[in-house]
Design a protein around this motif. Structure first.
Motif, PDB file in Angstrom:
ATOM      1  N   GLU A   1      42.733 -50.506 -51.358  1.00 12.40           N
ATOM      2  CA  GLU A   1      43.618 -49.653 -50.550  1.00 12.40           C
ATOM      3  C   GLU A   1      43.639 -48.203 -51.025  1.00 12.40           C
ATOM      4  N   VAL A   2      43.495 -47.992 -52.320  1.00 11.78           N
ATOM      5  CA  VAL A   2      43.478 -46.621 -52.846  1.00 11.78           C
ATOM      6  C   VAL A   2      42.234 -45.890 -52.350  1.00 11.78           C
ATOM      7  N   LEU A   3      41.094 -46.557 -52.397  1.00  7.10           N
ATOM      8  CA  LEU A   3      39.855 -45.939 -51.897  1.00  7.10           C
ATOM      9  C   LEU A   3      39.914 -45.719 -50.387  1.00  7.10           C
ATOM     10  N   LEU A   4      40.456 -46.676 -49.662  1.00  2.49           N
ATOM     11  CA  LEU A   4      40.567 -46.520 -48.213  1.00  2.49           C
ATOM     12  C   LEU A   4      41.498 -45.359 -47.854  1.00  2.49           C
ATOM     13  N   ALA A   5      42.577 -45.211 -48.604  1.00  2.00           N
ATOM     14  CA  ALA A   5      43.495 -44.089 -48.368  1.00  2.00           C
ATOM     15  C   ALA A   5      42.813 -42.760 -48.701  1.00  2.00           C
ATOM     16  N   ALA A   6      42.032 -42.740 -49.773  1.00  2.00           N
ATOM     17  CA  ALA A   6      41.309 -41.519 -50.144  1.00  2.00           C
ATOM     18  C   ALA A   6      40.249 -41.186 -49.101  1.00  2.00           C
ATOM     19  N   ALA A   7      39.598 -42.205 -48.540  1.00  4.20           N
ATOM     20  CA  ALA A   7      38.609 -41.978 -47.482  1.00  4.20           C
ATOM     21  C   ALA A   7      39.286 -41.417 -46.235  1.00  4.20           C
ATOM     22  N   LYS A   8      40.454 -41.942 -45.919  1.00  3.22           N
ATOM     23  CA  LYS A   8      41.210 -41.421 -44.776  1.00  3.22           C
ATOM     24  C   LYS A   8      41.577 -39.954 -45.022  1.00  3.22           C
ATOM     25  N   ARG A   9      42.003 -39.660 -46.236  1.00  5.50           N
ATOM     26  CA  ARG A   9      42.371 -38.284 -46.587  1.00  5.50           C
ATOM     27  C   ARG A   9      41.158 -37.358 -46.448  1.00  5.50           C
ATOM     28  N   LEU A  10      40.008 -37.781 -46.958  1.00  5.08           N
ATOM     29  CA  LEU A  10      38.795 -36.967 -46.821  1.00  5.08           C
ATOM     30  C   LEU A  10      38.489 -36.738 -45.342  1.00  5.08           C
ATOM     31  N   ARG A  11      38.565 -37.781 -44.550  1.00  6.34           N
ATOM     32  CA  ARG A  11      38.299 -37.656 -43.116  1.00  6.34           C
ATOM     33  C   ARG A  11      39.232 -36.640 -42.466  1.00  6.34           C
ATOM     34  N   GLU A  12      40.511 -36.734 -42.773  1.00  5.04           N
ATOM     35  CA  GLU A  12      41.494 -35.824 -42.171  1.00  5.04           C
ATOM     36  C   GLU A  12      41.285 -34.388 -42.639  1.00  5.04           C
ATOM     37  N   VAL A  13      41.090 -34.204 -43.929  1.00  6.51           N
ATOM     38  CA  VAL A  13      40.897 -32.851 -44.465  1.00  6.51           C
ATOM     39  C   VAL A  13      39.620 -32.237 -43.906  1.00  6.51           C
ATOM     40  N   ARG A  14      38.542 -33.021 -43.930  1.00 11.57           N
ATOM     41  CA  ARG A  14      37.263 -32.512 -43.425  1.00 11.57           C
ATOM     42  C   ARG A  14      37.383 -32.155 -41.943  1.00 11.57           C
ATOM     43  N   ASN A  15      38.006 -33.022 -41.162  1.00 18.02           N
ATOM     44  CA  ASN A  15      38.176 -32.718 -39.733  1.00 18.02           C
ATOM     45  C   ASN A  15      39.010 -31.466 -39.523  1.00 18.02           C
ATOM     46  N   ASP A  16      40.072 -31.312 -40.297  1.00 15.01           N
ATOM     47  CA  ASP A  16      40.906 -30.112 -40.159  1.00 15.01           C
ATOM     48  C   ASP A  16      40.132 -28.849 -40.511  1.00 15.01           C
ATOM     49  N   LEU A  17      39.253 -28.945 -41.495  1.00 20.71           N
ATOM     50  CA  LEU A  17      38.469 -27.778 -41.889  1.00 20.71           C
ATOM     51  C   LEU A  17      37.360 -27.474 -40.893  1.00 20.71           C
ATOM     52  N   ILE A  18      36.657 -28.514 -40.468  1.00 23.54           N
ATOM     53  CA  ILE A  18      35.521 -28.335 -39.574  1.00 23.54           C
ATOM     54  C   ILE A  18      35.979 -27.948 -38.165  1.00 23.54           C
ATOM     55  N   HIS A  19      37.095 -28.501 -37.729  1.00 26.10           N
ATOM     56  CA  HIS A  19      37.608 -28.258 -36.379  1.00 26.10           C
ATOM     57  C   HIS A  19      38.948 -27.531 -36.452  1.00 26.10           C
ATOM     58  N   GLU A  20      38.979 -26.447 -37.188  1.00 27.29           N
ATOM     59  CA  GLU A  20      40.228 -25.725 -37.422  1.00 27.29           C
ATOM     60  C   GLU A  20      40.893 -25.311 -36.110  1.00 27.29           C
ATOM     61  N   LYS A  21      42.185 -25.489 -36.096  1.00 28.11           N
ATOM     62  CA  LYS A  21      43.020 -25.030 -34.986  1.00 28.11           C
ATOM     63  C   LYS A  21      43.966 -23.977 -35.568  1.00 28.11           C
ATOM     64  N   ALA A  22      43.718 -22.736 -35.241  1.00 30.10           N
ATOM     65  CA  ALA A  22      44.550 -21.643 -35.753  1.00 30.10           C
ATOM     66  C   ALA A  22      45.988 -21.834 -35.267  1.00 30.10           C
ATOM     67  N   ARG A  23      46.929 -21.468 -36.103  1.00 32.02           N
ATOM     68  CA  ARG A  23      48.348 -21.610 -35.787  1.00 32.02           C
ATOM     69  C   ARG A  23      49.036 -20.244 -35.883  1.00 32.02           C
ATOM     70  N   PRO A  24      50.004 -20.003 -35.000  1.00 36.35           N
ATOM     71  CA  PRO A  24      50.797 -18.774 -35.132  1.00 36.35           C
ATOM     72  C   PRO A  24      51.565 -18.803 -36.453  1.00 36.35           C
ATOM     73  N   LEU A  25      51.734 -17.665 -37.070  1.00 36.26           N
ATOM     74  CA  LEU A  25      52.418 -17.601 -38.358  1.00 36.26           C
ATOM     75  C   LEU A  25      53.838 -18.143 -38.295  1.00 36.26           C
ATOM     76  N   ASP A  26      54.522 -17.981 -37.164  1.00 34.67           N
ATOM     77  CA  ASP A  26      55.886 -18.492 -37.066  1.00 34.67           C
ATOM     78  C   ASP A  26      55.922 -20.023 -36.934  1.00 34.67           C
ATOM     79  N   ASN A  27      54.764 -20.646 -36.752  1.00 37.97           N
ATOM     80  CA  ASN A  27      54.673 -22.094 -36.586  1.00 37.97           C
ATOM     81  C   ASN A  27      53.940 -22.736 -37.772  1.00 37.97           C
ATOM     82  N   ILE A  28      53.746 -21.979 -38.834  1.00 42.39           N
ATOM     83  CA  ILE A  28      52.921 -22.435 -39.952  1.00 42.39           C
ATOM     84  C   ILE A  28      53.524 -23.651 -40.660  1.00 42.39           C
TER      85      ILE A  28
END
Length: 159
Positions: A102-129
């Motif tokens: 479960e620790v490895l699966l959670a870390a894999a999920k985290r990598l997936r989420e972080v990588r997706n957020d970086l690769i497919h960045e969605k800019a946010r308004p500063l007031d919504n940060i």
């Protein structure tokens, strides 16, 4: 099964080298306080080299993970792997290959989420940060490289 041509070892090397450079740059930017008090003075790098290397490490950790999962899955399941698992999440692919920690699966999920957020960045308004996720790239890069090294060792041991 025929041999597969892969650049996986290159992807891993890129991730590990980028992480090493990010760590080196991060450490070089920290200097003890001149008055000797506890803590550090961190020198700002306008080129953000440590951050850039961290991004490279995260992206290539994900690329490497995809590559080794495909290689191991194809060796174990043949064409069924590509047909049934090619577009699945890291966690699902790992489970199919017998990794259920479960620790490895959670870390894999985290990598997936972080990588997706970086690769497919969605800019946010500063007031919504405050509503957006935030990651410390250097920390995520270290976790990403450690994860793929661990998974590679587990898959090699299971082969």
């Amino acid at each position: 099964m025929t041999a597969l041509l892969t650049n996986a070892h290159v992807y891993r090397a890129v991730a590990e080298e980028a992480l090493a450079e990010a760590v080196r740059l991060d450490a070089a930017a920290k200097q003890p306080k001149p008055d000797g008090s506890p803590g550090f003075v961190i020198q700002w790098d306008p080129e953000r080299k440590s951050f850039k290397n961290s991004l490279i490490a995260i992206a290539f950790s994900g690329i490497y993970l995809e590559a080794i999962l495909f290689v191991h899955g194809t060796f174990r399941m043949g064409k069924d792997w590509e047909k049934n698992f090619d577009r699945k999440l890291y966690e699902e692919k790992l489970k199919a290959l017998g990794i259920t920690d479960e620790v490895l699966l959670a870390a894999a999920k985290r990598l997936r989420e972080v990588r997706n957020d970086l690769i497919h960045e969605k800019a946010r308004p500063l007031d919504n940060i405050a509503l957006s996720k935030s990651f410390w790239a250097q920390t995520e890069a270290s976790a990403s490289v450690t994860l793929v090294q661990t998974i590679a060792a587990k898959l090699a041991g299971a082969a």
